[in-house]
Design an enzyme around this catalytic site. Structure first.
Site, PDB file in Angstrom:
ATOM      1  N   LEU A   1      25.156 -46.557  10.618  1.00 22.12           N
ATOM      2  CA  LEU A   1      24.375 -46.143  11.795  1.00 22.12           C
ATOM      3  C   LEU A   1      23.315 -47.184  12.162  1.00 22.12           C
ATOM      4  CD1 LEU A   1      23.205 -42.621  12.688  1.00 22.12           C
ATOM      5  CD2 LEU A   1      21.623 -44.477  12.856  1.00 22.12           C
ATOM      6  N   ASP A   2      22.330 -47.346  11.257  1.00 20.37           N
ATOM      7  CA  ASP A   2      21.227 -48.269  11.556  1.00 20.37           C
ATOM      8  C   ASP A   2      21.757 -49.695  11.656  1.00 20.37           C
ATOM      9  OD1 ASP A   2      19.416 -46.179  11.424  1.00 20.37           O
ATOM     10  OD2 ASP A   2      19.023 -46.450   9.303  1.00 20.37           O
TER      11      ASP A   2
ATOM     12  N   LYS B   1      17.871 -53.530   4.308  1.00 21.60           N
ATOM     13  CA  LYS B   1      18.856 -52.943   5.228  1.00 21.60           C
ATOM     14  C   LYS B   1      19.990 -52.289   4.445  1.00 21.60           C
ATOM     15  CE  LYS B   1      18.017 -55.707   9.321  1.00 21.60           C
ATOM     16  NZ  LYS B   1      18.527 -56.729  10.238  1.00 21.60           N
ATOM     17  N   GLY B   2      20.300 -51.049   4.809  1.00 22.63           N
ATOM     18  CA  GLY B   2      21.390 -50.319   4.155  1.00 22.63           C
ATOM     19  C   GLY B   2      21.000 -49.707   2.819  1.00 22.63           C
TER      20      GLY B   2
ATOM     21  N   SER C   1      26.283 -43.538   6.820  1.00 20.39           N
ATOM     22  CA  SER C   1      24.952 -44.152   6.805  1.00 20.39           C
ATOM     23  C   SER C   1      24.185 -43.729   5.567  1.00 20.39           C
ATOM     24  CB  SER C   1      24.192 -43.699   8.056  1.00 20.39           C
ATOM     25  OG  SER C   1      22.823 -44.010   7.945  1.00 20.39           O
ATOM     26  N   ALA C   2      23.358 -44.639   5.058  1.00 16.44           N
ATOM     27  CA  ALA C   2      22.478 -44.312   3.926  1.00 16.44           C
ATOM     28  C   ALA C   2      21.308 -43.446   4.377  1.00 16.44           C
ATOM     29  CB  ALA C   2      21.954 -45.600   3.302  1.00 16.44           C
TER      30      ALA C   2
ATOM     31  N   ASP D   1      26.230 -53.623   9.275  1.00 14.52           N
ATOM     32  CA  ASP D   1      25.362 -54.749   9.648  1.00 14.52           C
ATOM     33  C   ASP D   1      24.644 -55.340   8.437  1.00 14.52           C
ATOM     34  OD1 ASP D   1      23.666 -52.470   9.305  1.00 14.52           O
ATOM     35  OD2 ASP D   1      22.058 -53.652  10.214  1.00 14.52           O
TER      36      ASP D   1
END
Ligand code: B16
Ligand code: MG
Length: 219
Positions: free
Chosen positions: A9-10, A44-45, A115-116, A171
């Site tokens: 998601l992010d 990130k993630g 997503s996390a 990403d």
């Protein structure tokens, strides 16, 4: 046959990364730790608590705080983050994502959010895209976060597909690690020097299409 697409998601569906960064930067400042954009890449993630642990280690205070204090820091960061994202609207969906979701629906492929973020359902509601997804994996339900494969394996299962019948879009380097560890084809969005271990790297989401996903999966 390609049956399902597993979406981070992010950074893939929307750019919440900047809000995570601002919230961590401010919390870091309160703790006397500098969180700059370069260091933020490493978050990130990564789950909320693991991000905090990395920040504390980065500040040389890995063992300074109790579990209760860490919990309170995470709550504070998340409250700030939730304030920052309240203004999000469908205009914040990244380019190419909505046409891709429509294409996938028409082609009958399953779409799952992997997503996390525990905030994923709320963000999808703000973006008004919930109906384009067949399921959301609850990150709290998997034993290990990215870079472990768990969330993508759970995503494949939720889609009723084998890992080999899926493609994952990410990403973050930790996310690509997780997709590859699950034996799923990985498409990465961003900098090829950081994401070179993916099966394909696209500079941004506008280049995403079912044709590109199929071509990558068939390689
Ligand atoms: P939350 P993704 C991840 O989402 C973010 O990239 C990461 O920065 C964040 O710490 C993590 O979600 C947890 O988010 O605090 O909202 O539960 O990229 O896996 O979609
Ligand atoms: Mg991401």
């Amino acid at each position: 046959m390609l049956k399902a697409v597993l979406f981070d998601l992010d950074g893939v569906i929307t750019d919440t990364a900047k809000f995570h960064f601002l919230a961590w930067r401010d919390l870091g400042a309160e703790l006397g730790i500098t969180v700059d954009e370069a260091f933020n890449e490493e978050l990130k993630g990564v789950s909320r608590i693991d991000s905090l642990e990395r920040i504390l280690a980065h500040g040389g205070v890995a063992d300074k705080y109790s579990s209760a204090e860490k919990e309170a820091f995470c709550t504070k960061k998340n409250d700030h983050y939730l304030e920052l994202i309240q203004e999000m609207t469908p205009a914040d969906i990244l380019p190419g994502i909505l046409p891709l979701l429509k294409e996938l629906r028409e082609a009958g492929l399953k779409t799952i959010v992997t997503s996390a973020s525990k905030n994923a359902p709320g963000i999808l509601a703000l973006l008004q895209v919930k109906d384009y997804f067949d399921g959301i994996v609850d990150p709290a339900s998997v034993a290990a976060g990215k870079p472990a494969p768990d969330i993508f394996l759970a995503g494949a299962e939720l889609a009723g597909a084998k890992p080999a019948e899926c493609i994952g879009v990410e990403d973050a380097a930790s996310g690509v690690d997780a997709i590859k560890a699950a034996n799923i084809t990985a498409v990465a969005i961003g900098d090829a020097t950081v994401l070179g271990h993916a099966d394909r790297v696209l500079a941004d989401t506008s280049a995403l299409s079912l044709a590109v996903l199929r071509d990558t999966w068939e390689q």
